[in-house]
Design a protein around this motif. Sequence first.
Motif, PDB file in Angstrom:
ATOM      1  N   MET A 196      34.597  43.419  43.209  1.00 50.94           N
ATOM      2  CA  MET A 196      35.154  44.529  42.404  1.00 50.94           C
ATOM      3  C   MET A 196      36.145  43.965  41.392  1.00 50.94           C
ATOM      4  N   ALA A 197      35.942  44.370  40.131  1.00 54.74           N
ATOM      5  CA  ALA A 197      36.855  43.898  39.094  1.00 54.74           C
ATOM      6  C   ALA A 197      38.220  44.520  39.310  1.00 54.74           C
ATOM      7  N   GLU A 198      39.251  43.725  39.146  1.00 48.83           N
ATOM      8  CA  GLU A 198      40.601  44.213  39.361  1.00 48.83           C
ATOM      9  C   GLU A 198      41.432  44.045  38.122  1.00 48.83           C
ATOM     10  N   LEU A 199      42.482  44.833  38.071  1.00 48.50           N
ATOM     11  CA  LEU A 199      43.486  44.678  37.045  1.00 48.50           C
ATOM     12  C   LEU A 199      44.825  44.529  37.762  1.00 48.50           C
ATOM     13  N   LYS A 200      45.525  43.466  37.446  1.00 44.71           N
ATOM     14  CA  LYS A 200      46.858  43.272  38.031  1.00 44.71           C
ATOM     15  C   LYS A 200      47.896  43.371  36.931  1.00 44.71           C
ATOM     16  N   LEU A 201      48.897  44.209  37.162  1.00 52.23           N
ATOM     17  CA  LEU A 201      49.948  44.406  36.175  1.00 52.23           C
ATOM     18  C   LEU A 201      51.284  43.989  36.771  1.00 52.23           C
ATOM     19  N   GLU A 202      52.010  43.191  36.028  1.00 47.71           N
ATOM     20  CA  GLU A 202      53.371  42.828  36.416  1.00 47.71           C
ATOM     21  C   GLU A 202      54.309  43.234  35.291  1.00 47.71           C
ATOM     22  N   VAL A 203      55.321  44.000  35.649  1.00 46.19           N
ATOM     23  CA  VAL A 203      56.238  44.541  34.648  1.00 46.19           C
ATOM     24  C   VAL A 203      57.587  43.845  34.791  1.00 46.19           C
ATOM     25  N   TYR A 208      38.765  40.574  30.210  1.00 44.36           N
ATOM     26  CA  TYR A 208      37.775  41.503  29.677  1.00 44.36           C
ATOM     27  C   TYR A 208      38.447  42.817  29.321  1.00 44.36           C
ATOM     28  N   ILE A 209      37.995  43.413  28.222  1.00 45.90           N
ATOM     29  CA  ILE A 209      38.442  44.747  27.858  1.00 45.90           C
ATOM     30  C   ILE A 209      37.254  45.517  27.300  1.00 45.90           C
ATOM     31  N   SER A 210      37.166  46.781  27.657  1.00 49.69           N
ATOM     32  CA  SER A 210      36.130  47.645  27.079  1.00 49.69           C
ATOM     33  C   SER A 210      36.816  48.724  26.250  1.00 49.69           C
ATOM     34  N   SER A 211      36.027  49.652  25.736  1.00 50.91           N
ATOM     35  CA  SER A 211      36.613  50.701  24.908  1.00 50.91           C
ATOM     36  C   SER A 211      37.592  51.553  25.710  1.00 50.91           C
ATOM     37  N   ASP A 262      52.531  42.324  31.944  1.00 56.66           N
ATOM     38  CA  ASP A 262      51.665  41.150  32.026  1.00 56.66           C
ATOM     39  C   ASP A 262      50.384  41.584  32.741  1.00 56.66           C
ATOM     40  N   ALA A 263      49.275  41.614  31.995  1.00 57.30           N
ATOM     41  CA  ALA A 263      48.013  42.133  32.530  1.00 57.30           C
ATOM     42  C   ALA A 263      47.052  40.994  32.817  1.00 57.30           C
ATOM     43  N   ALA A 264      46.451  41.022  34.000  1.00 55.28           N
ATOM     44  CA  ALA A 264      45.473  40.000  34.361  1.00 55.28           C
ATOM     45  C   ALA A 264      44.218  40.665  34.902  1.00 55.28           C
ATOM     46  N   GLY A 265      43.071  40.125  34.541  1.00 56.70           N
ATOM     47  CA  GLY A 265      41.811  40.621  35.099  1.00 56.70           C
ATOM     48  C   GLY A 265      40.998  41.380  34.075  1.00 56.70           C
ATOM     49  N   HIS A 266      40.544  42.569  34.452  1.00 59.15           N
ATOM     50  CA  HIS A 266      39.624  43.354  33.648  1.00 59.15           C
ATOM     51  C   HIS A 266      40.199  44.735  33.381  1.00 59.15           C
ATOM     52  N   LEU A 267      40.224  45.122  32.129  1.00 57.91           N
ATOM     53  CA  LEU A 267      40.687  46.456  31.733  1.00 57.91           C
ATOM     54  C   LEU A 267      39.462  47.228  31.258  1.00 57.91           C
ATOM     55  N   ASP A 268      38.866  47.962  32.169  1.00 59.57           N
ATOM     56  CA  ASP A 268      37.593  48.638  31.871  1.00 59.57           C
ATOM     57  C   ASP A 268      37.652  50.086  32.321  1.00 59.57           C
ATOM     58  N   ALA A 269      36.471  50.724  32.396  1.00 62.36           N
ATOM     59  CA  ALA A 269      36.429  52.143  32.735  1.00 62.36           C
ATOM     60  C   ALA A 269      36.866  52.412  34.171  1.00 62.36           C
ATOM     61  N   HIS A 270      36.882  51.359  34.983  1.00 68.65           N
ATOM     62  CA  HIS A 270      37.351  51.536  36.365  1.00 68.65           C
ATOM     63  C   HIS A 270      38.864  51.357  36.470  1.00 68.65           C
ATOM     64  N   ASP A 319      28.956  54.370  40.258  1.00 65.59           N
ATOM     65  CA  ASP A 319      30.301  54.089  40.759  1.00 65.59           C
ATOM     66  C   ASP A 319      30.950  53.070  39.831  1.00 65.59           C
ATOM     67  N   ALA A 320      32.065  53.456  39.227  1.00 63.75           N
ATOM     68  CA  ALA A 320      32.711  52.590  38.231  1.00 63.75           C
ATOM     69  C   ALA A 320      33.213  51.285  38.832  1.00 63.75           C
ATOM     70  N   THR A 321      33.390  51.245  40.145  1.00 60.77           N
ATOM     71  CA  THR A 321      33.829  49.973  40.751  1.00 60.77           C
ATOM     72  C   THR A 321      32.730  48.914  40.672  1.00 60.77           C
ATOM     73  N   LEU A 322      31.519  49.345  40.342  1.00 58.01           N
ATOM     74  CA  LEU A 322      30.391  48.414  40.264  1.00 58.01           C
ATOM     75  C   LEU A 322      30.162  47.872  38.852  1.00 58.01           C
ATOM     76  N   LEU A 323      30.955  48.293  37.909  1.00 64.07           N
ATOM     77  CA  LEU A 323      30.753  47.843  36.529  1.00 64.07           C
ATOM     78  C   LEU A 323      30.844  46.322  36.404  1.00 64.07           C
TER      79      LEU A 323
END
Lengths: 158, 115
Positions: free
Chosen positions: B1-8, B56-59, B19-27, A22-26
């Motif tokens: 749970m990692a979150e991404l918050k976007l403010e435009v 944080y950012i991933s591929s 304006d991006a805050a948090g984690h930009l990942d596969a989720h 589950d990607a929410t667990l990353l």
Amino acid sequence: MTSPASPSAPSEFRQELEIASDATLLQQVRTAVGAFVDRTPLPPGERNKVVLAVDEAVANIIEHGYEDAPDGWIRIDLCCRPDALSICIRDQGKRFDPSRVVDPDIETHVRQGKNHGLGIFLMRTIMDVVDYNFEHEAENRLTLIKYFKGASDGGAET
Amino acid sequence: MAELKLEVSDGPSGTIIIDAAGHLDAHTFEQMEKQINALFESEKYKIIAKLDKLEYISSAGCGVFIQFVQEAQENDGNLVLLNATQNVVEVFDLLGLSSLFPMASSMDEAVGLFE
């Protein structure tokens, strides 16, 4: 998700994590791996890179191995050896050998607007060893190794 | 749970700031993808991604920017990364993207990259 770290030898310690696919667990994986890496001799500058490598591997398993179905399992065995950090990631998703994936040409990637295919490249760039096996015709086994500086089998910082 | 918050918001000189805050990942990458898609559909191609709060950012996250930068430039716009954190810069460096992406350390510099 985790079992407590347990020493198997004076200079070696381990920890095992297990998550659903589950990607929410990353993020939980990243936090746990980061805490483990902090206890190893790896310099602070390498910590985030190792966390990233594991994140890429697990994300790939979720997306490609289990095709985003959240009912699979992923086991991550973390081992601090005297010479290296060894991370073994196991799953029962679709068989996938990352060694068959060619490193991308980044400029072409950008020019073509390709948004995938960079995770394995990152793993190879960050880790000293990226080794894949398909065990017992049922289990993918990906081993990532990062040697400590001065270790005889590598030890070069990336 | 990692979150991404976007403010435009509207930025200087006809730019749009994400304006991006948090984690930009596969989720979370799909959030950014949808946001930029929505801007492109409104023919808004001058985008400044403000990343000082992106931890944080991933591929997957980098892939979103890769996906859109060319199209933005082809439409007389750009996708400029503003004040990326050290973690984010490190990932771009590892991927060899730092020399291919417009990056700025101030809003003035970011706006200047659209000229």
